[in-house]
Scaffold this motif. Structure first.
Motif, PDB file in Angstrom:
ATOM      1  N   ALA A  96       0.050  13.521  -5.280  1.00 55.10           N
ATOM      2  CA  ALA A  96      -0.960  13.913  -4.284  1.00 55.10           C
ATOM      3  C   ALA A  96      -1.356  15.382  -4.372  1.00 55.10           C
ATOM      4  O   ALA A  96      -2.218  15.827  -3.608  1.00 55.10           O
ATOM      5  CB  ALA A  96      -0.440  13.613  -2.881  1.00 55.10           C
ATOM      6  N   LYS A  97      -0.797  16.147  -5.283  1.00 51.63           N
ATOM      7  CA  LYS A  97      -0.965  17.602  -5.279  1.00 51.63           C
ATOM      8  C   LYS A  97      -2.429  18.029  -5.321  1.00 51.63           C
ATOM      9  O   LYS A  97      -2.921  18.767  -4.456  1.00 51.63           O
ATOM     10  CB  LYS A  97      -0.186  18.204  -6.459  1.00 51.63           C
ATOM     11  CG  LYS A  97       0.107  19.705  -6.312  1.00 51.63           C
ATOM     12  CD  LYS A  97      -0.949  20.606  -6.884  1.00 51.63           C
ATOM     13  CE  LYS A  97      -0.473  22.052  -6.837  1.00 51.63           C
ATOM     14  NZ  LYS A  97      -1.526  22.981  -7.297  1.00 51.63           N
ATOM     15  N   LEU A  98      -3.168  17.602  -6.325  1.00 53.31           N
ATOM     16  CA  LEU A  98      -4.556  18.039  -6.455  1.00 53.31           C
ATOM     17  C   LEU A  98      -5.422  17.504  -5.323  1.00 53.31           C
ATOM     18  O   LEU A  98      -6.252  18.244  -4.766  1.00 53.31           O
ATOM     19  CB  LEU A  98      -5.127  17.595  -7.803  1.00 53.31           C
ATOM     20  CG  LEU A  98      -4.518  18.238  -9.055  1.00 53.31           C
ATOM     21  CD1 LEU A  98      -5.240  17.729 -10.309  1.00 53.31           C
ATOM     22  CD2 LEU A  98      -4.578  19.766  -9.008  1.00 53.31           C
ATOM     23  N   ALA A  99      -5.246  16.245  -4.951  1.00 52.97           N
ATOM     24  CA  ALA A  99      -6.073  15.647  -3.895  1.00 52.97           C
ATOM     25  C   ALA A  99      -5.932  16.403  -2.581  1.00 52.97           C
ATOM     26  O   ALA A  99      -6.934  16.705  -1.914  1.00 52.97           O
ATOM     27  CB  ALA A  99      -5.689  14.178  -3.699  1.00 52.97           C
ATOM     28  N   GLN A 100      -4.698  16.736  -2.201  1.00 56.58           N
ATOM     29  CA  GLN A 100      -4.488  17.413  -0.929  1.00 56.58           C
ATOM     30  C   GLN A 100      -5.062  18.826  -0.946  1.00 56.58           C
ATOM     31  O   GLN A 100      -5.641  19.287   0.043  1.00 56.58           O
ATOM     32  CB  GLN A 100      -3.000  17.430  -0.578  1.00 56.58           C
ATOM     33  CG  GLN A 100      -2.464  16.058  -0.213  1.00 56.58           C
ATOM     34  CD  GLN A 100      -1.055  16.100   0.343  1.00 56.58           C
ATOM     35  OE1 GLN A 100      -0.483  17.171   0.586  1.00 56.58           O
ATOM     36  NE2 GLN A 100      -0.463  14.933   0.561  1.00 56.58           N
ATOM     37  N   GLN A 101      -4.931  19.528  -2.068  1.00 59.76           N
ATOM     38  CA  GLN A 101      -5.418  20.902  -2.095  1.00 59.76           C
ATOM     39  C   GLN A 101      -6.944  20.960  -2.178  1.00 59.76           C
ATOM     40  O   GLN A 101      -7.564  21.824  -1.554  1.00 59.76           O
ATOM     41  CB  GLN A 101      -4.746  21.673  -3.228  1.00 59.76           C
ATOM     42  CG  GLN A 101      -3.251  21.850  -2.963  1.00 59.76           C
ATOM     43  CD  GLN A 101      -2.586  22.873  -3.849  1.00 59.76           C
ATOM     44  OE1 GLN A 101      -3.003  23.092  -4.983  1.00 59.76           O
ATOM     45  NE2 GLN A 101      -1.544  23.493  -3.347  1.00 59.76           N
ATOM     46  N   VAL A 102      -7.566  20.049  -2.911  1.00 62.45           N
ATOM     47  CA  VAL A 102      -9.031  19.995  -2.927  1.00 62.45           C
ATOM     48  C   VAL A 102      -9.551  19.721  -1.519  1.00 62.45           C
ATOM     49  O   VAL A 102     -10.537  20.331  -1.069  1.00 62.45           O
ATOM     50  CB  VAL A 102      -9.543  18.932  -3.919  1.00 62.45           C
ATOM     51  CG1 VAL A 102     -11.044  18.703  -3.744  1.00 62.45           C
ATOM     52  CG2 VAL A 102      -9.244  19.355  -5.355  1.00 62.45           C
ATOM     53  N   ALA A 103      -8.895  18.826  -0.780  1.00 65.87           N
ATOM     54  CA  ALA A 103      -9.316  18.509   0.584  1.00 65.87           C
ATOM     55  C   ALA A 103      -9.256  19.751   1.482  1.00 65.87           C
ATOM     56  O   ALA A 103     -10.121  19.941   2.349  1.00 65.87           O
ATOM     57  CB  ALA A 103      -8.443  17.392   1.155  1.00 65.87           C
TER      58      ALA A 103
END
Length: 303
Positions: free
Chosen positions: A106-113
């Motif tokens: 989930a690392k990239l998804a959460q930070q882009v959000a």
């Protein structure tokens, strides 16, 4: 919404002789829930199988994975290698991954959000799990939050009073960061003079430039595993008795940087003077800080 309507994230993974761990790091990018990414594998002059591993992945995923190296396959250091990857990056967002670390899916998804909710920020920094169990299943992994109140935005210069190396709160790890490419350009990228033993502070030099000028979101999420292992630069510098020489180098570099930038912040200047005091006034510091602290410990033990 399709993946490619979302912002492209350029993942910069610089490596030097990391054949033991490189494949696991790359696989953790391939398994991200967020799919609009490119991965730049920057070879800092490796002489082991790392080069072949990186080239194999670039050949297998030519649309998303790019192999890069310095001219002549030379070694230039971690900061220069990260800067090379950032120069070649096409994404508006940049995420660094150390070659021996691993991201959770989930690392990239959460930070882009977070960037989408807070469009004015330059950087997101999350907690890291200090990862011991990879080598010894009996050892517990330890999540370490960034040492400032979380899930909020900090303006320029606000984080110095919370975070190491000028305060006591835990600093973020490089594998827990995401930044805009524009912000990295504004602060001038990573400092390439922090090589060899001084590489201990190469991330702190970069982060302090960001803290000084940019808005930063501190996240409570923890989607990266920070591998703890023998022979790391942290262990080497401490074991060799070089920590204070390296810390002084960083602090004096930062003092000169602030002067060059004509940055005047009384709170920051006070923190920096306090940090430099043991090095610029060692006898006075011993008499006013070290000796009284030792005496207090002796008295406490005798009660």
């Amino acid at each position: 919404m399709s993946a490619h309507t979302l912002p492209l994230v350029s993942v910069v993974l610089a490596f030097l002789n990391e054949e033991r761990f490189l494949e696991e790091a790359i696989e953790s990018v391939l398994h991200q829930e967020y799919q609009n990414w490119e991965l730049l594998l920057v070879d800092d002059g490796s002489s082991d199988r790392s080069t072949a591993i990186a080239q194999k992945y670039a050949a297998s995923y030519p649309a998303q994975i790019i192999y890069c190296e310095h001219a002549g396959h030379v070694n230039k250091g971690l900061s220069a290698s990260r800067n090379e990857g950032i120069r070649q990056a096409k994404g508006a967002l940049i995420a660094c991954l150390d070659a021996d670390d691993v991201w959770l899916p989930a690392k990239l998804a959460q930070q882009v959000a977070i960037f989408q909710r807070h469009p004015g920020i330059a950087m997101v920094a999350e907690a890291s799990t200090y990862w011991y169990s990879w080598a010894d299943a009996t050892k517990k992994d330890v999540p370490i939050s960034v040492g400032a109140p979380q899930d909020k935005v900090y303006g320029p210069a606000e984080l110095f009073s919370h975070l190491y190396p000028l305060s006591s709160g835990a600093a973020p790890c490089p594998s827990g960061l995401m930044l805009t490419k524009d912000a990295i350009a504004r602060v001038g990228g990573f400092e390439e003079s922090f090589t060899k033993k001084y590489a201990l502070y190469e991330d702190q030099a970069f982060l302090n430039k960001v803290y000084l000028k940019e808005s930063v979101y501190i996240s409570s999420a923890c989607n990266n595993l920070y591998r703890q292992r023998e022979g790391s630069i942290v262990q080497w510098v401490h074991a060799d008795g070089q920590y204070h020489a390296v810390r002084r180098f960083f602090l004096e570099w930062f003092a000169a940087y602030l002067q060059q930038q004509q940055a005047t912040d009384p709170g920051l200047e006070k923190l920096l003077r306090k940090a430099l005091h043991p090095y610029h006034h060692p006898r006075l510091h011993y008499l006013t800080n070290t000796l009284p602290a030792r005496l207090r410990r002796i008295l406490k033990q005798s009660i």
